[in-house]
Design a protein around this motif. Structure first.
Motif, PDB file in Angstrom:
ATOM      1  N   GLY A 233       0.825  -1.296  -0.053  1.00  0.00           N
ATOM      2  CA  GLY A 233       0.061  -0.056  -0.075  1.00  0.00           C
ATOM      3  C   GLY A 233       0.851   1.228   0.005  1.00  0.00           C
ATOM      4  N   PHE A 234       1.372   1.715  -1.369  1.00  0.00           N
ATOM      5  CA  PHE A 234       2.191   2.709  -1.227  1.00  0.00           C
ATOM      6  C   PHE A 234       1.703   3.762  -2.138  1.00  0.00           C
ATOM      7  CE2 PHE A 234       5.516  -0.148   0.232  1.00  0.00           C
ATOM      8  CZ  PHE A 234       5.686   0.418   1.615  1.00  0.00           C
ATOM      9  N   ASN A 235       0.304   3.798  -2.895  1.00  0.00           N
ATOM     10  CA  ASN A 235      -0.116   4.724  -3.739  1.00  0.00           C
ATOM     11  C   ASN A 235      -0.528   5.705  -2.998  1.00  0.00           C
ATOM     12  OD1 ASN A 235       0.287   3.130  -5.996  1.00  0.00           O
ATOM     13  ND2 ASN A 235      -1.947   2.761  -6.443  1.00  0.00           N
ATOM     14  N   GLU A 236      -0.499   6.894  -3.545  1.00  0.00           N
ATOM     15  CA  GLU A 236      -0.649   8.230  -3.016  1.00  0.00           C
ATOM     16  C   GLU A 236      -2.158   8.590  -3.069  1.00  0.00           C
ATOM     17  OE1 GLU A 236       2.032  11.264  -4.576  1.00  0.00           O
ATOM     18  OE2 GLU A 236       3.800  10.224  -3.178  1.00  0.00           O
TER      19      GLU A 236
ATOM     20  N   GLY B 137      10.561   3.375  -6.445  1.00  0.00           N
ATOM     21  CA  GLY B 137       9.852   4.083  -7.865  1.00  0.00           C
ATOM     22  C   GLY B 137       9.483   2.873  -8.766  1.00  0.00           C
ATOM     23  N   SER B 138       9.181   1.725  -7.948  1.00  0.00           N
ATOM     24  CA  SER B 138       8.983   0.725  -9.359  1.00  0.00           C
ATOM     25  C   SER B 138       7.572   0.244  -8.898  1.00  0.00           C
ATOM     26  CB  SER B 138      10.089  -0.491  -8.903  1.00  0.00           C
ATOM     27  OG  SER B 138       9.782  -1.062  -7.313  1.00  0.00           O
ATOM     28  N   LYS B 139       6.936  -0.324 -10.258  1.00  0.00           N
ATOM     29  CA  LYS B 139       5.517  -0.634  -9.917  1.00  0.00           C
ATOM     30  C   LYS B 139       5.437  -2.278  -9.573  1.00  0.00           C
ATOM     31  CE  LYS B 139       3.735   2.335 -13.524  1.00  0.00           C
ATOM     32  NZ  LYS B 139       3.053   3.065 -12.474  1.00  0.00           N
ATOM     33  N   TYR B 140       4.720  -2.624  -8.712  1.00  0.00           N
ATOM     34  CA  TYR B 140       4.581  -4.081  -8.460  1.00  0.00           C
ATOM     35  C   TYR B 140       3.245  -4.357  -7.792  1.00  0.00           C
ATOM     36  CZ  TYR B 140       4.138  -2.721  -3.580  1.00  0.00           C
ATOM     37  OH  TYR B 140       3.602  -2.049  -2.116  1.00  0.00           O
ATOM     38  N   SER B 141       3.047  -5.639  -7.845  1.00  0.00           N
ATOM     39  CA  SER B 141       1.480  -6.201  -7.143  1.00  0.00           C
ATOM     40  C   SER B 141       1.919  -7.223  -6.459  1.00  0.00           C
ATOM     41  CB  SER B 141       0.701  -6.243  -8.365  1.00  0.00           C
ATOM     42  OG  SER B 141       1.080  -7.351  -9.381  1.00  0.00           O
TER      43      SER B 141
ATOM     44  N   GLU C  73       0.685  -1.306  -7.565  1.00  0.00           N
ATOM     45  CA  GLU C  73       1.028  -0.023  -6.730  1.00  0.00           C
ATOM     46  C   GLU C  73       2.550   0.631  -7.225  1.00  0.00           C
ATOM     47  OE1 GLU C  73       0.061   0.210  -2.732  1.00  0.00           O
ATOM     48  OE2 GLU C  73      -0.807  -1.607  -2.691  1.00  0.00           O
ATOM     49  N   THR C  74       2.778   1.569  -6.659  1.00  0.00           N
ATOM     50  CA  THR C  74       4.486   1.915  -6.873  1.00  0.00           C
ATOM     51  C   THR C  74       5.060   2.347  -5.491  1.00  0.00           C
ATOM     52  OG1 THR C  74       3.598   3.102  -8.980  1.00  0.00           O
ATOM     53  CG2 THR C  74       5.587   3.717  -8.256  1.00  0.00           C
ATOM     54  N   THR C  75       6.157   1.809  -5.496  1.00  0.00           N
ATOM     55  CA  THR C  75       6.907   2.001  -4.213  1.00  0.00           C
ATOM     56  C   THR C  75       7.255   3.429  -4.405  1.00  0.00           C
ATOM     57  OG1 THR C  75       8.869   1.387  -5.393  1.00  0.00           O
ATOM     58  CG2 THR C  75       7.642  -0.117  -3.817  1.00  0.00           C
ATOM     59  N   PRO C  76       7.392   4.284  -3.035  1.00  0.00           N
ATOM     60  CA  PRO C  76       7.999   5.514  -2.929  1.00  0.00           C
ATOM     61  C   PRO C  76       9.646   5.482  -3.211  1.00  0.00           C
ATOM     62  CG  PRO C  76       7.847   4.473  -0.826  1.00  0.00           C
ATOM     63  CD  PRO C  76       7.225   3.586  -1.582  1.00  0.00           C
ATOM     64  N   SER C  77       9.907   6.750  -3.702  1.00  0.00           N
ATOM     65  CA  SER C  77      11.381   6.700  -3.967  1.00  0.00           C
ATOM     66  C   SER C  77      11.764   7.946  -3.356  1.00  0.00           C
ATOM     67  CB  SER C  77      11.540   7.310  -5.609  1.00  0.00           C
ATOM     68  OG  SER C  77      10.733   8.351  -5.887  1.00  0.00           O
ATOM     69  N   GLY C  78      13.278   8.228  -3.241  1.00  0.00           N
ATOM     70  CA  GLY C  78      14.128   9.237  -2.791  1.00  0.00           C
ATOM     71  C   GLY C  78      14.662   8.932  -1.354  1.00  0.00           C
ATOM     72  N   MET C  79      15.417   9.622  -0.947  1.00  0.00           N
ATOM     73  CA  MET C  79      16.389   9.223   0.173  1.00  0.00           C
ATOM     74  C   MET C  79      15.562   9.256   1.411  1.00  0.00           C
ATOM     75  SD  MET C  79      19.378  11.779   2.087  1.00  0.00           S
ATOM     76  CE  MET C  79      18.141  13.131   2.502  1.00  0.00           C
TER      77      MET C  79
END
Length: 236
Positions: free
Chosen positions: A2-5, A140-144, A196-202
């Motif tokens: 569950g990482f979708n904004e 930042g990757s898509k996954y299910s 969904e898409t994982t978050p990205s960034g530091m």
């Protein structure tokens, strides 16, 4: 996980009844067999951490419970009603029907699917939670997620998956997947949740802890598993 904004609403699924009088009869006399289908799926939605707690006071009383054998043997003289039951249950495996009122659901495995790469297949531990980081996702990757599970003894109504995620002790996500209602059979079911898409960034990279649960409409818990996972720059 569950990482979708963007917030997504559950999509309700309904099936037409063969006749209104049959629907009313089943609702009154066969509450455990009166469902909207043997399988249904919805997208993830935000939920509270204690999604199935505190709801016992609002529980709907559905009347006396019956084994699946009792439900199938009842009303044999009503051909139209029996056809409706057969349509509802589909290809039922009678060897997997028990005399127990309670259904049994066994979660066998979890597959993490991402476009353009092999699936990550994870076996579900039978007793203890996984030690260390269970898996790694790329930022930042898509996954299910795809679950494989077995149902035996009786119909399981309103099977759902809930998941809560923390990072450094702070809850960062809570989600729920309404999986549906399933009849017992020898072959396992598979259910894949929305991509969904994982978050990205530091600040997104690092270690996360999570708790996943599988429960039904009666708040019976079939699996509760605590684990940790990582989000990194690359898949590992």
């Amino acid at each position: 996980m569950g990482f979708n904004e963007e917030e997504r609403d559950d999509r309700e699924v309904s099936e037409s009844k063969t006749a209104s009088n049959e629907g009313n009869y089943l609702e009154e006399h066969h509450p455990k067999i009166y469902t909207n289908g043997t399988e249904s799926s919805f997208c993830l939605t935000e939920v509270d951490d204690d999604d199935d707690g505190g709801g016992e006071g609002r529980k709907l009383e559905l009347g006396p419970r019956r084994t699946l054998k009792e439900q199938l043997e009842k009303d044999k003289e009503d051909e139209s009603l029996m056809r409706w039951k057969e349509q509802l249950l589909g290809t039922l495996d009678f060897m997997s029907i028990g005399e127990n009122l309670e259904p049994d659901v066994k979660i066998l495995s979890l597959a993490i699917k991402s476009p353009g790469r092999p699936d990550i297949l994870l076996s579900i531990p039978e007793k203890e939670s996984p030690k260390g980081s269970w898996f790694t996702l790329k930022e930042g990757s898509k996954y299910s997620l795809q679950f494989t599970f077995l149902v035996s003894n009786n119909l399981v109504s309103g099977l759902k998956y809930t998941n809560t995620v923390w990072k450094t002790g702070v809850k960062v996500d809570s989600s729920k997947e309404m999986m549906g209602t399933f009849s017992p059979k020898a072959e396992p079911y598979t259910h894949e949740i929305c991509e969904e898409t994982t978050p990205s960034g530091m600040f997104a990279r690092g270690n996360y802890s999570a708790r996943s649960k599988f429960t039904d409409d009666d708040s019976k818990c079939y699996l509760e598993i605590n684990y940790s996972f990582d989000i990194r720059r690359e898949w590992q």
